[in-house]
Motif scaffolding. Structure first.
Motif, PDB file in Angstrom:
ATOM      1  N   PHE A   6       0.837  -1.203   0.000  1.00  0.00           N
ATOM      2  CA  PHE A   6       0.000   0.000   0.000  1.00  0.00           C
ATOM      3  C   PHE A   6       0.875   1.257   0.000  1.00  0.00           C
ATOM      4  O   PHE A   6       0.647   2.198  -0.769  1.00  0.00           O
ATOM      5  CB  PHE A   6      -0.915  -0.006   1.229  1.00  0.00           C
ATOM      6  N   TYR A   7       1.888   1.260   0.844  1.00  0.00           N
ATOM      7  CA  TYR A   7       2.784   2.421   0.924  1.00  0.00           C
ATOM      8  C   TYR A   7       3.517   2.619  -0.402  1.00  0.00           C
ATOM      9  O   TYR A   7       3.603   3.746  -0.906  1.00  0.00           O
ATOM     10  CB  TYR A   7       3.787   2.207   2.056  1.00  0.00           C
ATOM     11  N   LEU A   8       4.060   1.536  -0.962  1.00  0.00           N
ATOM     12  CA  LEU A   8       4.795   1.649  -2.223  1.00  0.00           C
ATOM     13  C   LEU A   8       3.881   2.123  -3.354  1.00  0.00           C
ATOM     14  O   LEU A   8       4.298   2.891  -4.224  1.00  0.00           O
ATOM     15  CB  LEU A   8       5.416   0.291  -2.585  1.00  0.00           C
ATOM     16  N   THR A   9       2.628   1.674  -3.334  1.00  0.00           N
ATOM     17  CA  THR A   9       1.672   2.085  -4.366  1.00  0.00           C
ATOM     18  C   THR A   9       1.332   3.564  -4.240  1.00  0.00           C
ATOM     19  O   THR A   9       1.337   4.309  -5.230  1.00  0.00           O
ATOM     20  CB  THR A   9       0.379   1.242  -4.263  1.00  0.00           C
ATOM     21  N   GLN A  10       1.033   3.977  -3.019  1.00  0.00           N
ATOM     22  CA  GLN A  10       0.634   5.367  -2.795  1.00  0.00           C
ATOM     23  C   GLN A  10       1.783   6.345  -3.060  1.00  0.00           C
ATOM     24  O   GLN A  10       1.539   7.504  -3.428  1.00  0.00           O
ATOM     25  CB  GLN A  10       0.131   5.541  -1.360  1.00  0.00           C
ATOM     26  N   THR A  11       3.011   5.904  -2.878  1.00  0.00           N
ATOM     27  CA  THR A  11       4.168   6.790  -3.088  1.00  0.00           C
ATOM     28  C   THR A  11       4.820   6.553  -4.446  1.00  0.00           C
ATOM     29  O   THR A  11       5.911   7.076  -4.711  1.00  0.00           O
ATOM     30  CB  THR A  11       5.215   6.571  -1.976  1.00  0.00           C
ATOM     31  N   HIS A  12       4.155   5.762  -5.290  1.00  0.00           N
ATOM     32  CA  HIS A  12       4.620   5.492  -6.655  1.00  0.00           C
ATOM     33  C   HIS A  12       6.037   4.900  -6.684  1.00  0.00           C
ATOM     34  O   HIS A  12       6.856   5.265  -7.519  1.00  0.00           O
ATOM     35  CB  HIS A  12       4.571   6.775  -7.502  1.00  0.00           C
ATOM     36  N   LEU A  48       3.798  -0.028   7.327  1.00  0.00           N
ATOM     37  CA  LEU A  48       3.885   1.343   6.801  1.00  0.00           C
ATOM     38  C   LEU A  48       5.228   1.995   7.140  1.00  0.00           C
ATOM     39  O   LEU A  48       5.719   2.850   6.396  1.00  0.00           O
ATOM     40  CB  LEU A  48       2.749   2.194   7.381  1.00  0.00           C
ATOM     41  N   LEU A  49       5.819   1.592   8.249  1.00  0.00           N
ATOM     42  CA  LEU A  49       7.083   2.196   8.679  1.00  0.00           C
ATOM     43  C   LEU A  49       8.293   1.605   7.968  1.00  0.00           C
ATOM     44  O   LEU A  49       9.268   2.318   7.682  1.00  0.00           O
ATOM     45  CB  LEU A  49       7.251   2.020  10.195  1.00  0.00           C
ATOM     46  N   LEU A  50       8.246   0.311   7.660  1.00  0.00           N
ATOM     47  CA  LEU A  50       9.409  -0.358   7.078  1.00  0.00           C
ATOM     48  C   LEU A  50       9.903   0.268   5.770  1.00  0.00           C
ATOM     49  O   LEU A  50      11.110   0.437   5.576  1.00  0.00           O
ATOM     50  CB  LEU A  50       9.111  -1.848   6.878  1.00  0.00           C
ATOM     51  N   PRO A  51       8.994   0.620   4.817  1.00  0.00           N
ATOM     52  CA  PRO A  51       9.491   1.215   3.558  1.00  0.00           C
ATOM     53  C   PRO A  51      10.213   2.542   3.759  1.00  0.00           C
ATOM     54  O   PRO A  51      10.979   2.961   2.889  1.00  0.00           O
ATOM     55  CB  PRO A  51       8.211   1.415   2.736  1.00  0.00           C
ATOM     56  N   MET A  52       9.976   3.198   4.886  1.00  0.00           N
ATOM     57  CA  MET A  52      10.675   4.455   5.145  1.00  0.00           C
ATOM     58  C   MET A  52      12.102   4.197   5.622  1.00  0.00           C
ATOM     59  O   MET A  52      12.992   5.026   5.445  1.00  0.00           O
ATOM     60  CB  MET A  52       9.922   5.253   6.223  1.00  0.00           C
ATOM     61  N   ILE A  53      12.313   3.038   6.225  1.00  0.00           N
ATOM     62  CA  ILE A  53      13.624   2.701   6.782  1.00  0.00           C
ATOM     63  C   ILE A  53      14.481   1.937   5.782  1.00  0.00           C
ATOM     64  O   ILE A  53      15.685   2.171   5.664  1.00  0.00           O
ATOM     65  CB  ILE A  53      13.455   1.858   8.069  1.00  0.00           C
ATOM     66  N   TRP A  54      13.853   1.045   5.028  1.00  0.00           N
ATOM     67  CA  TRP A  54      14.590   0.106   4.181  1.00  0.00           C
ATOM     68  C   TRP A  54      15.456   0.781   3.111  1.00  0.00           C
ATOM     69  O   TRP A  54      16.543   0.284   2.798  1.00  0.00           O
ATOM     70  CB  TRP A  54      13.615  -0.876   3.537  1.00  0.00           C
ATOM     71  N   PRO A  55      15.028   1.905   2.486  1.00  0.00           N
ATOM     72  CA  PRO A  55      15.887   2.536   1.469  1.00  0.00           C
ATOM     73  C   PRO A  55      17.274   2.904   1.969  1.00  0.00           C
ATOM     74  O   PRO A  55      18.218   2.993   1.173  1.00  0.00           O
ATOM     75  CB  PRO A  55      15.091   3.790   1.090  1.00  0.00           C
ATOM     76  N   ILE A  56      17.415   3.106   3.270  1.00  0.00           N
ATOM     77  CA  ILE A  56      18.739   3.411   3.827  1.00  0.00           C
ATOM     78  C   ILE A  56      19.686   2.249   3.569  1.00  0.00           C
ATOM     79  O   ILE A  56      20.850   2.430   3.176  1.00  0.00           O
ATOM     80  CB  ILE A  56      18.632   3.697   5.339  1.00  0.00           C
ATOM     81  N   PHE A  57      19.173   1.017   3.767  1.00  0.00           N
ATOM     82  CA  PHE A  57      19.990  -0.172   3.518  1.00  0.00           C
ATOM     83  C   PHE A  57      20.293  -0.319   2.027  1.00  0.00           C
ATOM     84  O   PHE A  57      21.394  -0.706   1.647  1.00  0.00           O
ATOM     85  CB  PHE A  57      19.273  -1.409   4.046  1.00  0.00           C
ATOM     86  N   ALA A  58      19.306  -0.020   1.187  1.00  0.00           N
ATOM     87  CA  ALA A  58      19.510  -0.130  -0.256  1.00  0.00           C
ATOM     88  C   ALA A  58      20.595   0.833  -0.728  1.00  0.00           C
ATOM     89  O   ALA A  58      21.429   0.489  -1.576  1.00  0.00           O
ATOM     90  CB  ALA A  58      18.203   0.144  -0.995  1.00  0.00           C
TER      91      ALA A  58
END
Length: 520
Positions: free
Chosen positions: A114-120, A194-204
């Motif tokens: 849902f988060y990834l969809t809403q934030t494209h 909802l919180l994980l996608p905000m944190i995970w890009p740091i690792f990427a």
């Protein structure tokens, strides 16, 4: 001081139980890995080209079926952990706990989607790996691997422990008790999702940085790649690093048959197809680097685990170890062996990570030229031995022998020195004597009398058993009447600390434990 000891006792019980829960999915993983390895290897075009008789349609159907079934555990391993952890850790309503683990895992991934969809931020189908995304039960989500399942499992366990007996107002009483656990799980895990996608890009971003470092590191590039890939495996982030090296400029760029090709695996396949000389700079990041560890190191780990297990337990763990060895040796499926020590000893895992990196670097420095992706015996034979001595396949055997010796020596020493609870050495079996196994009492055990000698229902925090012993966590050790327990037929009482105690019953212990649970 008493409060500190109580916290220490709780941590001891938690981590001991957590280690036990991993064995349920790992046992399935070992068997499924065997089926997947054989099935996928013998349906591979390169294998059929080398061994044409395997192209028989009937054989191909059988191998395809094995591959399909065997892939189940690897596809759904995170959700298996999400269910197995609360199932193994909770004391009551275990079925509800496992159900909640499944609910929580699916809802967490739905929230991520849902988060990834809403934030494209949803990646295209052909760019999933590069973006660190994948498909989980039909849901496009962040690729977290086993770590995602472990996160859910522990959260569900904590929620279950807090809410399984909650009492709600009369108007909402229907949703109280055990029914409330999957409800609160769905709420909490949706927020986590909802919180994980905000944190995970740091690792990427960190992994992308590693890719650039590898590209500029020369001889040390393969070491950084090999150790980094192993280090990231438990977190499900290794796919990003692997994709970068195999398919982008981070893995090198060469001209092959008048075409510019980027990525180590792309270069290898292009050279193989064109009949051009194989580049050792490309294969430095491919199968050859894995072979010392996968074909020799991890089988040595299995042997060390077998030799350090108690003699009476070796038959019990032999099947698990053999299937794990076959999986890693034949096709490079390493999880069945790695998961046996990953959660037990992080130090040994770091050693394994470093040795894997050194394997990549050693093969590169020796200019071995064996490509492909798996790192097992089939890659060794098809892309090494059958291609001729120019691949320097014989050096794999030399380095492998060294790796086998080092792995075996280090793991055997560490397991014995630090009394690591690898399979066959668990506390539930390590102190079982012939006297305990043969101990019996006349007539039936008086379970109510035993409960009284344990201090009654209110004194019991946790009740479990091994082969011959009741394993208990109690509130007040002073309420344990050891003399009365022996009069009830117990062979002995072993006090471990202020809250952990074992009562030696004998081989009828499971029946005694079941009857105690009914009363409690």
């Amino acid at each position: 001081m008493s409060k500190k000891k109580n916290i220490k006792s709780s941590f001891w019980e938690f981590f001991q139980g957590l280690g036990k829960t991993f064995m349920l999915p790992v046992a399935l993983l070992a068997f499924m890995g065997l089926m997947l390895g054989i099935g996928s290897s013998f349906t591979s075009p390169s294998t059929i080209e080398t061994l044409p008789f395997l192209g028989n349609p009937v054989l191909q159907v059988i191998f395809s079926f094995m591959s399909t079934i065997g892939g189940f555990a690897f596809t759904y391993l995170p959700v298996l952990f999400a269910m197995a952890i609360p199932l193994g850790l909770v004391r009551y309503e275990k079925g509800v706990a496992a159900f909640s683990g499944f609910v929580g895992y699916v809802i967490m991934n739905l929230s991520i989607n849902f988060y990834l969809t809403q934030t494209h931020q949803l990646a295209a189908a052909d760019k999933l790996r590069e973006a660190g995304q994948g498909m989980v039960m039909g849901i496009q989500t962040i690729e977290m691997g086993v770590l995602g399942g472990i996160i859910v499992g522990i959260i569900v366990y904590l929620l279950h422990k807090r809410f399984y007996d909650v009492q709600l107002p009369d108007a909402l009483a229907f949703f109280g008790g055990a029914r409330f656990v999957p409800i609160i799980t769905s709420i909490i895990l949706s927020i986590v999702g909802l919180l994980l996608p905000m944190i995970w890009p740091i690792f990427a971003m960190a992994i992308a940085g590693i890719g650039n470092i590898i590209y500029k590191s020369g001889p040390f590039g393969p070491f950084i790649f090999g150790s980094g890939e192993r280090l990231l495996l438990p977190f499900g982030l290794h796919h990003i690093l692997v994709a970068m090296i195999r398919f982008t400029e981070a893995g090198g760029t060469q001209v092959v048959d008048s075409n510019t090709v980027s990525g180590a695996l792309n270069i290898f396949y292009a050279q193989l197809k064109a009949g051009a000389p194989i580049s050792s700079s490309a294969t430095a990041f491919l199968s050859q680097g894995k072979m010392p560890t996968f074909m020799f190191g991890l089988p040595a780990v299995a042997l060390a685990i077998y030799h350090t297990a108690r003699p009476e337990n070796r038959k019990k763990i032999k099947g698990l170890l053999i299937s794990g060895v076959i999986a890693t040796f034949v096709t490079g499926i390493t999880e069945p062996i790695e998961f046996l020590f990953l959660f037990i000893s992080p130090v040994l895992w770091v050693f394994h990570v470093i040795m894997t990196g050194f394997g990549f670097m050693m093969m590169s420095l020796l200019e071995v030229k064996i490509g492909n992706t798996d790192g097992g015996i089939l890659d060794f034979l098809i892309f090494g031995v059958l291609q001729g001595t120019y691949t320097k396949w014989y050096l794999v055997l030399v380095v492998g022998a060294i790796w086998f010796t080092v792995y075996y020596s280090v793991f055997r020493y560490a397991i014995v020195k630090f009394n690591l609870k690898t399979p066959g050495r668990e506390e539930t079996t390590e102190e079982v004597s012939k006297e305990e196994l043969s101990h019996k009492t006349k007539g039936k055990y008086d379970v109510e009398r035993i409960l009284g000698a344990l201090g009654g229902k209110s004194n019991l925090q946790s009740l479990d058993n091994c082969i011959t012993r009741l394993r208990l966590v109690v509130n007040d050790m002073s309420k344990i009447n050891q003399l009365e327990l022996k009069r009830c037929g117990a062979l002995g009482v072993v006090v471990l600390d202020d809250h952990n105690v074992q009562v030696v019953i004998g081989t009828q212990v499971a029946s005694v434990k079941t009857q105690l649970e009914k009363i409690v």
